[in-house]
Design a protein around this motif. Structure first.
Motif, PDB file in Angstrom:
ATOM      1  N   GLU A  46       0.798  -1.207   0.089  1.00 12.33           N
ATOM      2  CA  GLU A  46      -0.113  -0.060  -0.054  1.00 12.33           C
ATOM      3  C   GLU A  46       0.813   1.217   0.071  1.00 12.33           C
ATOM      4  O   GLU A  46       1.777   1.424   0.723  1.00 12.33           O
ATOM      5  CB  GLU A  46      -1.029  -0.139   1.337  1.00 12.33           C
ATOM      6  N   VAL A  47       0.624   1.993  -1.005  1.00  9.27           N
ATOM      7  CA  VAL A  47       1.398   3.239  -0.923  1.00  9.27           C
ATOM      8  C   VAL A  47       0.570   4.533  -1.034  1.00  9.27           C
ATOM      9  O   VAL A  47      -0.716   4.287  -1.503  1.00  9.27           O
ATOM     10  CB  VAL A  47       2.465   3.552  -2.346  1.00  9.27           C
ATOM     11  N   PRO A  48       0.917   5.658  -0.729  1.00  8.97           N
ATOM     12  CA  PRO A  48      -0.064   6.890  -0.695  1.00  8.97           C
ATOM     13  C   PRO A  48      -0.268   7.395  -2.189  1.00  8.97           C
ATOM     14  O   PRO A  48       0.703   7.129  -3.022  1.00  8.97           O
ATOM     15  CB  PRO A  48       0.824   7.899  -0.134  1.00  8.97           C
ATOM     16  N   LEU A  49      -1.409   7.475  -2.283  1.00  5.69           N
ATOM     17  CA  LEU A  49      -2.030   8.314  -3.803  1.00  5.69           C
ATOM     18  C   LEU A  49      -1.341   9.529  -4.286  1.00  5.69           C
ATOM     19  O   LEU A  49      -0.638   9.588  -5.298  1.00  5.69           O
ATOM     20  CB  LEU A  49      -3.264   8.376  -3.744  1.00  5.69           C
ATOM     21  N   PHE A  50      -0.927  10.262  -2.988  1.00  6.03           N
ATOM     22  CA  PHE A  50      -0.368  11.771  -3.361  1.00  6.03           C
ATOM     23  C   PHE A  50       0.819  11.505  -2.670  1.00  6.03           C
ATOM     24  O   PHE A  50       0.936  11.456  -1.353  1.00  6.03           O
ATOM     25  CB  PHE A  50      -1.318  12.868  -2.899  1.00  6.03           C
ATOM     26  N   ASN A  51       2.116  11.864  -3.288  1.00  4.28           N
ATOM     27  CA  ASN A  51       3.342  11.759  -2.764  1.00  4.28           C
ATOM     28  C   ASN A  51       3.313  13.187  -1.834  1.00  4.28           C
ATOM     29  O   ASN A  51       3.296  14.069  -2.270  1.00  4.28           O
ATOM     30  CB  ASN A  51       4.465  11.665  -3.584  1.00  4.28           C
ATOM     31  N   HIS A  52       3.865  12.770  -0.654  1.00  6.78           N
ATOM     32  CA  HIS A  52       4.227  13.990   0.226  1.00  6.78           C
ATOM     33  C   HIS A  52       2.966  14.878   1.019  1.00  6.78           C
ATOM     34  O   HIS A  52       2.997  15.477   1.909  1.00  6.78           O
ATOM     35  CB  HIS A  52       5.037  14.892  -0.157  1.00  6.78           C
ATOM     36  N   TYR A  53       2.101  14.299   0.529  1.00  3.79           N
ATOM     37  CA  TYR A  53       0.464  15.017   1.030  1.00  3.79           C
ATOM     38  C   TYR A  53      -0.309  14.130   1.827  1.00  3.79           C
ATOM     39  O   TYR A  53      -0.534  12.884   1.561  1.00  3.79           O
ATOM     40  CB  TYR A  53      -0.125  15.569  -0.295  1.00  3.79           C
ATOM     41  N   ILE A  54      -0.753  14.865   3.075  1.00  2.67           N
ATOM     42  CA  ILE A  54      -1.977  14.036   3.604  1.00  2.67           C
ATOM     43  C   ILE A  54      -3.030  15.140   4.023  1.00  2.67           C
ATOM     44  O   ILE A  54      -2.549  16.255   3.728  1.00  2.67           O
ATOM     45  CB  ILE A  54      -1.592  13.349   5.040  1.00  2.67           C
ATOM     46  N   PHE A  55      -4.251  14.679   4.090  1.00  2.00           N
ATOM     47  CA  PHE A  55      -5.251  15.849   4.429  1.00  2.00           C
ATOM     48  C   PHE A  55      -5.579  15.629   6.084  1.00  2.00           C
ATOM     49  O   PHE A  55      -5.929  14.547   6.415  1.00  2.00           O
ATOM     50  CB  PHE A  55      -6.600  15.507   3.617  1.00  2.00           C
ATOM     51  N   VAL A  56      -5.789  16.789   6.578  1.00  2.00           N
ATOM     52  CA  VAL A  56      -6.212  16.822   8.026  1.00  2.00           C
ATOM     53  C   VAL A  56      -7.426  17.969   8.085  1.00  2.00           C
ATOM     54  O   VAL A  56      -7.528  18.856   7.442  1.00  2.00           O
ATOM     55  CB  VAL A  56      -5.038  17.507   8.892  1.00  2.00           C
ATOM     56  N   GLN A  57      -8.181  17.487   9.073  1.00  2.00           N
ATOM     57  CA  GLN A  57      -9.663  18.155   9.110  1.00  2.00           C
ATOM     58  C   GLN A  57      -9.574  18.792  10.509  1.00  2.00           C
ATOM     59  O   GLN A  57      -9.608  17.768  11.396  1.00  2.00           O
ATOM     60  CB  GLN A  57     -10.935  17.359   8.874  1.00  2.00           C
ATOM     61  N   LEU A  58      -9.224  19.989  10.589  1.00  2.00           N
ATOM     62  CA  LEU A  58      -9.623  20.448  11.970  1.00  2.00           C
ATOM     63  C   LEU A  58      -9.947  22.105  11.958  1.00  2.00           C
ATOM     64  O   LEU A  58     -10.218  22.668  10.844  1.00  2.00           O
ATOM     65  CB  LEU A  58      -8.073  20.490  12.549  1.00  2.00           C
ATOM     66  N   ALA A  59     -10.176  22.586  13.154  1.00  2.00           N
ATOM     67  CA  ALA A  59     -10.610  24.005  13.232  1.00  2.00           C
ATOM     68  C   ALA A  59      -9.424  25.020  12.844  1.00  2.00           C
ATOM     69  O   ALA A  59      -8.402  24.314  13.275  1.00  2.00           O
ATOM     70  CB  ALA A  59     -11.306  24.201  14.733  1.00  2.00           C
ATOM     71  N   GLU A  60      -9.690  26.078  12.517  1.00  6.74           N
ATOM     72  CA  GLU A  60      -8.566  27.226  12.171  1.00  6.74           C
ATOM     73  C   GLU A  60      -7.651  27.270  13.424  1.00  6.74           C
ATOM     74  O   GLU A  60      -6.629  27.464  13.242  1.00  6.74           O
ATOM     75  CB  GLU A  60      -9.296  28.398  11.727  1.00  6.74           C
ATOM     76  N   LYS A  61      -8.399  27.275  14.831  1.00  7.53           N
ATOM     77  CA  LYS A  61      -7.598  27.672  15.768  1.00  7.53           C
ATOM     78  C   LYS A  61      -6.653  26.594  16.197  1.00  7.53           C
ATOM     79  O   LYS A  61      -5.522  26.652  17.046  1.00  7.53           O
ATOM     80  CB  LYS A  61      -8.483  28.015  17.056  1.00  7.53           C
ATOM     81  N   ASP A  62      -6.958  25.168  15.763  1.00  9.98           N
ATOM     82  CA  ASP A  62      -6.068  24.048  16.245  1.00  9.98           C
ATOM     83  C   ASP A  62      -4.856  23.847  15.200  1.00  9.98           C
ATOM     84  O   ASP A  62      -4.514  22.720  15.267  1.00  9.98           O
ATOM     85  CB  ASP A  62      -7.102  22.845  16.476  1.00  9.98           C
TER      86      ASP A  62
END
Length: 155
Positions: A46-62
């Protein structure tokens, strides 16, 4: 909460995603299965679809919590601000990776370099893109909203 794109160190995508999840961050690292040739055998990894990138979901303040992971380098910026990915785009990637037709090919033979198009099939259906390059076997598209380059086979 918004989805942000995080740039990681080489070979740190999966580890950084695990660490960020431990910190309570909703994290998504899209993975694909790929066959790799070793010296004596072929293995499925299993390899990442996008090299060097992950997605994070968080609030602006965090937003600074991600720097607690040693694998995180920085946020990706687009037009001078943090790159934000729409929920629909994350869902599209997830659906495409879980579907049986993930090897869908997109044909854009009638388009010219520099033309703005809207994809009408495949995993990025309904996404806007610019045609960057056309070769004998592939088209190179720039996905507007992701700021990412997509290489697709022509038929």
């Amino acid at each position: 909460m918004k989805w942000y794109v995080v740039y990681t160190k080489p070979k740190w995508k999966k580890r950084a995603a695990k660490q960020l999840t431990k910190f309570g961050v909703n994290c998504y690292c899209p993975l694909i299965k790929k066959t790799q040739q070793r010296s004596d055998r072929k293995i499925r990894v299993e390899v990442p679809l996008f090299n060097h990138y992950i997605f994070v979901q968080l609030a602006e303040k965090d937003r600074n919590i991600i720097f607690n992971s040693p694998g995180v380098v920085r946020y990706l910026f687009w037009l001078g601000t943090h790159a934000v990915v729409k929920d629909k785009e994350i869902e599209t990637i997830k659906e495409w990776l879980t579907s049986d037709d993930s090897a869908t090919e997109i044909s854009v033979m009638q388009y010219q370099i520099g033309q703005k198009i809207k994809l009408d099939s495949g995993p990025f259906c309904e996404q806007n893109a610019f045609v960057k390059d056309i070769t004998k076997t592939h088209y190179v598209l720039i996905l507007e909203s992701l700021g990412y380059v997509l290489k697709v086979k022509n038929k």
